[in-house]
Design a protein around this motif. Structure first.
Motif: not given
Length: 184
Positions: A132-158
């Motif tokens: 949830a923290v990884l997803t929230a951080l990714n979503l915040w960076l996307y919405v607030a700063h327009g950054l498209a950063l990887p998320l899938a590998t961290a979720i799969v690893m977790s």
């Protein structure tokens, strides 16, 4: 000056406004026949940017996009133009791979150190919290700063770390129970 962020292939990520098409699009559609036959109110297109395109399935300008499986190509262009005019853009920064490695390392260390110490319930809670923290951080960076950063590998690893910990714990516990039963 207006800038559109592009990658090394001169491609851009598109900040779609929503579903596309005449029925649910994010932009006003005007029928070409209405425009040509004078059925539009006088001045209804004055001071407007007009993109000409087709939405008919037989004309093959429908595309698969993240927001719709039959998305008109002209509306994709409208989204790019809108982002350019509004100063909104989505950027996959040069440091995306480093960010991914960092989040994998931090989440991996938290899970590797903590999961073996926890019983099943708290292990589930910790794993869900990390995801949830990884997803929230990714979503915040996307919405607030327009950054498209990887998320899938961290979720799969977790999820994998949690699953491996549970499987390992099950087999170790099963072996301990068998050894204890063999003693008696």
């Amino acid at each position: 000056s207006m800038e559109l962020a592009v990658d090394d292939r001169l491609a851009t990520l598109i900040p779609y406004r929503g579903r596309g098409d005449v029925e649910g699009g994010s932009f006003r559609y005007v029928s070409a026949s209405d425009a040509l036959e004078g059925h539009l109110a006088a001045g209804s297109l004055r001071d407007r940017i007009v993109l000409v395109g087709s939405t008919a399935p037989g004309l093959l300008d429908l595309r698969v996009t993240p927001v719709g499986s039959t998305y008109p190509g002209v509306e994709t262009h409208a989204n790019v133009l809108s982002a350019l005019l509004d100063g909104r853009s989505i950027v996959r920064p040069d440091y995306a791979a480093g960010f991914d490695a960092l989040q994998l390392m931090v989440a991996g260390l938290v899970l590797a150190v903590s999961l073996p110490l926890l019983s099943a319930g708290p292990a589930v809670a910790l794993s869900v919290t990390v995801m949830a923290v990884l997803t929230a951080l990714n979503l915040w960076l996307y919405v607030a700063h327009g950054l498209a950063l990887p998320l899938a590998t961290a979720i799969v690893m977790s999820a994998s770390a949690f699953a491996l910990n549970m499987v390992y714990g099950y087999f170790v516990e099963s072996r301990s129970k068998r050894e204890l039963a063999a003693l008696f």
